[in-house]
Design a protein around this motif. Sequence first.
Motif, PDB file in Angstrom:
ATOM      1  N   ARG A 157      13.041 -10.716  -8.963  1.00 31.87           N
ATOM      2  CA  ARG A 157      13.762 -11.579  -9.912  1.00 31.87           C
ATOM      3  C   ARG A 157      15.180 -11.880  -9.442  1.00 31.87           C
ATOM      4  NH1 ARG A 157      17.068 -11.356 -14.538  1.00 31.87           N
ATOM      5  NH2 ARG A 157      17.397  -9.108 -14.311  1.00 31.87           N
ATOM      6  N   LEU A 158      15.826 -10.879  -8.881  1.00 33.07           N
ATOM      7  CA  LEU A 158      17.226 -11.034  -8.493  1.00 33.07           C
ATOM      8  C   LEU A 158      17.408 -11.708  -7.135  1.00 33.07           C
ATOM      9  CD1 LEU A 158      18.597  -7.556  -9.634  1.00 33.07           C
ATOM     10  CD2 LEU A 158      18.914  -9.758 -10.784  1.00 33.07           C
ATOM     11  N   HIS A 159      16.471 -11.468  -6.206  1.00 35.33           N
ATOM     12  CA  HIS A 159      16.721 -11.872  -4.822  1.00 35.33           C
ATOM     13  C   HIS A 159      15.767 -12.944  -4.276  1.00 35.33           C
ATOM     14  CE1 HIS A 159      19.603  -8.664  -4.724  1.00 35.33           C
ATOM     15  NE2 HIS A 159      18.687  -7.733  -4.872  1.00 35.33           N
ATOM     16  N   CYS A 160      14.550 -13.011  -4.787  1.00 32.73           N
ATOM     17  CA  CYS A 160      13.586 -13.991  -4.242  1.00 32.73           C
ATOM     18  C   CYS A 160      12.622 -14.454  -5.338  1.00 32.73           C
ATOM     19  CB  CYS A 160      12.818 -13.393  -3.052  1.00 32.73           C
ATOM     20  SG  CYS A 160      12.117 -11.740  -3.356  1.00 32.73           S
ATOM     21  N   PRO A 161      13.140 -15.088  -6.383  1.00 32.51           N
ATOM     22  CA  PRO A 161      12.312 -15.450  -7.546  1.00 32.51           C
ATOM     23  C   PRO A 161      11.230 -16.477  -7.261  1.00 32.51           C
ATOM     24  CG  PRO A 161      14.490 -16.443  -7.713  1.00 32.51           C
ATOM     25  CD  PRO A 161      14.550 -15.483  -6.571  1.00 32.51           C
ATOM     26  N   GLU A 162      11.287 -17.165  -6.128  1.00 29.27           N
ATOM     27  CA  GLU A 162      10.231 -18.127  -5.804  1.00 29.27           C
ATOM     28  C   GLU A 162       9.102 -17.498  -4.986  1.00 29.27           C
ATOM     29  OE1 GLU A 162       9.837 -21.170  -7.026  1.00 29.27           O
ATOM     30  OE2 GLU A 162      11.552 -20.585  -8.249  1.00 29.27           O
ATOM     31  N   ALA A 163       9.232 -16.215  -4.675  1.00 29.91           N
ATOM     32  CA  ALA A 163       8.171 -15.524  -3.937  1.00 29.91           C
ATOM     33  C   ALA A 163       6.966 -15.292  -4.851  1.00 29.91           C
ATOM     34  CB  ALA A 163       8.688 -14.192  -3.396  1.00 29.91           C
ATOM     35  N   VAL A 164       5.890 -14.822  -4.256  1.00 30.39           N
ATOM     36  CA  VAL A 164       4.684 -14.431  -4.999  1.00 30.39           C
ATOM     37  C   VAL A 164       4.628 -12.907  -5.026  1.00 30.39           C
ATOM     38  CG1 VAL A 164       2.150 -14.447  -4.966  1.00 30.39           C
ATOM     39  CG2 VAL A 164       3.432 -16.523  -4.388  1.00 30.39           C
ATOM     40  N   PHE A 165       4.307 -12.354  -6.191  1.00 34.00           N
ATOM     41  CA  PHE A 165       4.222 -10.900  -6.358  1.00 34.00           C
ATOM     42  C   PHE A 165       2.789 -10.515  -6.687  1.00 34.00           C
ATOM     43  CE2 PHE A 165       4.493  -6.807  -8.368  1.00 34.00           C
ATOM     44  CZ  PHE A 165       5.618  -6.176  -7.854  1.00 34.00           C
ATOM     45  N   ILE A 166       2.152  -9.757  -5.790  1.00 32.29           N
ATOM     46  CA  ILE A 166       0.774  -9.310  -5.978  1.00 32.29           C
ATOM     47  C   ILE A 166       0.772  -7.812  -6.237  1.00 32.29           C
ATOM     48  CG2 ILE A 166      -1.458  -8.969  -4.835  1.00 32.29           C
ATOM     49  CD1 ILE A 166      -0.956 -11.607  -3.345  1.00 32.29           C
ATOM     50  N   PHE A 167       0.212  -7.410  -7.368  1.00 33.44           N
ATOM     51  CA  PHE A 167       0.165  -6.000  -7.748  1.00 33.44           C
ATOM     52  C   PHE A 167      -1.266  -5.487  -7.660  1.00 33.44           C
ATOM     53  CE2 PHE A 167      -0.130  -2.869 -11.404  1.00 33.44           C
ATOM     54  CZ  PHE A 167       0.376  -1.804 -10.670  1.00 33.44           C
ATOM     55  N   THR A 168      -1.441  -4.379  -6.940  1.00 23.46           N
ATOM     56  CA  THR A 168      -2.747  -3.730  -6.866  1.00 23.46           C
ATOM     57  C   THR A 168      -2.882  -2.805  -8.061  1.00 23.46           C
ATOM     58  OG1 THR A 168      -2.526  -3.785  -4.458  1.00 23.46           O
ATOM     59  CG2 THR A 168      -4.326  -2.493  -5.346  1.00 23.46           C
ATOM     60  N   SER A 169      -3.456  -3.329  -9.129  1.00 24.37           N
ATOM     61  CA  SER A 169      -3.705  -2.554 -10.338  1.00 24.37           C
ATOM     62  C   SER A 169      -5.048  -1.829 -10.189  1.00 24.37           C
ATOM     63  CB  SER A 169      -3.671  -3.471 -11.562  1.00 24.37           C
ATOM     64  OG  SER A 169      -3.754  -2.733 -12.761  1.00 24.37           O
ATOM     65  N   THR A 170      -5.663  -1.443 -11.271  1.00 28.45           N
ATOM     66  CA  THR A 170      -6.875  -0.628 -11.213  1.00 28.45           C
ATOM     67  C   THR A 170      -7.743  -0.858 -12.436  1.00 28.45           C
ATOM     68  OG1 THR A 170      -7.679   1.675 -11.287  1.00 28.45           O
ATOM     69  CG2 THR A 170      -5.525   1.256 -12.232  1.00 28.45           C
ATOM     70  N   ASN A 171      -9.032  -0.626 -12.284  1.00 28.67           N
ATOM     71  CA  ASN A 171      -9.916  -0.715 -13.448  1.00 28.67           C
ATOM     72  C   ASN A 171      -9.669   0.411 -14.449  1.00 28.67           C
ATOM     73  OD1 ASN A 171     -11.215   1.558 -12.285  1.00 28.67           O
ATOM     74  ND2 ASN A 171     -12.910   0.343 -11.495  1.00 28.67           N
ATOM     75  N   LYS A 172      -8.879   1.407 -14.052  1.00 32.52           N
ATOM     76  CA  LYS A 172      -8.585   2.519 -14.965  1.00 32.52           C
ATOM     77  C   LYS A 172      -7.669   2.085 -16.101  1.00 32.52           C
ATOM     78  CE  LYS A 172     -11.079   5.338 -12.538  1.00 32.52           C
ATOM     79  NZ  LYS A 172     -11.473   4.447 -11.417  1.00 32.52           N
ATOM     80  N   VAL A 173      -7.131   0.863 -16.054  1.00 30.27           N
ATOM     81  CA  VAL A 173      -6.355   0.373 -17.196  1.00 30.27           C
ATOM     82  C   VAL A 173      -7.243   0.209 -18.428  1.00 30.27           C
ATOM     83  CG1 VAL A 173      -4.681  -0.804 -15.709  1.00 30.27           C
ATOM     84  CG2 VAL A 173      -6.615  -2.088 -16.649  1.00 30.27           C
ATOM     85  N   TYR A 174      -8.555   0.122 -18.232  1.00 30.80           N
ATOM     86  CA  TYR A 174      -9.481   0.006 -19.362  1.00 30.80           C
ATOM     87  C   TYR A 174      -9.825   1.372 -19.955  1.00 30.80           C
ATOM     88  CZ  TYR A 174     -10.081  -4.732 -17.590  1.00 30.80           C
ATOM     89  OH  TYR A 174      -9.863  -6.016 -17.161  1.00 30.80           O
ATOM     90  N   GLY A 175      -9.265   2.444 -19.364  1.00 24.74           N
ATOM     91  CA  GLY A 175      -9.556   3.777 -19.870  1.00 24.74           C
ATOM     92  C   GLY A 175     -11.039   4.074 -19.837  1.00 24.74           C
TER      93      GLY A 175
END
Length: 356
Positions: A123-141
Amino acid sequence: MSVVVITGSAGLIGSEATEYYASLGYRVIGMDNDMRQDFFGPEGTTRWNRSRLEKNLGANYVHYDVDIRDHHALSEIFLKYKQDIALIIHTAAQPSHDWAAREPLTDFHINASGTLNLLEMMRLHCPEAVFIFTSTNKVYGDRPNELPFLEQESRWELDSGHPYSNGIPETLSVDQCLHSLFGASKLAADVIVQEYGRYFQLKTVCFRGGVLSGSRQSGVQLHGFINYLLKCAMTNSSYTIFGYKGKQVRDIIHASDVVAAFHAFFQNPKRGGEVYNLGGGRDSNISILETIEWAQHITSKKLNYSYCDQPRTGDHIWYISDTSKFRKHYPNWSIQIPAPQIMELIYDENKDRWKV
């Protein structure tokens, strides 16, 4: 030269992404402090993979031995490269349910606060970049465990007429169920990635992965079951099945198919915190018992395994990802390497390292 920042760059997905983007001519800024060795001991170290990247990629790869909880260290890196950063791939994490229960503060600070640090850098330094987060199926508990499974000879399954027979969709509730502390910290990170996308209109995305696999994972008992099981078979070590009669089903996706999905999004990103389930789906899934059978076939060795009737807390009985949303948005993407082929690649590429 355009820059790709990759956290966890010596890990399974991080190293796959590092090699891929370096091959395309990007300068890859890798961040990895080998905390996997702290989590899992010498068997879990990624040092060997970092050395391989530095040797093979030369000037296209710049490594920083940095902790994503260190806001000041991250600021110095992002300030140095901010004009050129096109993409941030965040794969660094504490990945184990059991480890998180032993050190919940450390787990949360790495998985949730570390992710927040990186979003602030963007947000502060490269707001036009793309941010890809490796989340997990464990968010569904353990919500998927409420489904009406049918017991078959080697696996649990859903009836073909069930609405989720093609896999778990992104619309499944993440609320009011048991997650494990690891699942909770990853869910916190997942939600904040969405929020930065929606609130600040940044190009962020959460990929909720199934079992991410490949030959360059340092598989251990607490994380990376395909690699660990094969390693046990190849080295005549004992393996323990935890609960559900060994019939629990996982969908398996190779690291290269994961990175192909990342790149598809990067080429045509969306603003506003998109979420996708990402896994092998119906094209690539396997139970523990079926994995053992394949491992014995590939290695020509009998696996020495035992059974513990107590499943791991929050573990899924059956999880197959419904990837139809992502495939609809990015129709050129599909699974290229199914589970049996993934296992063969792990065997072929680790025979020397595991001294078979």
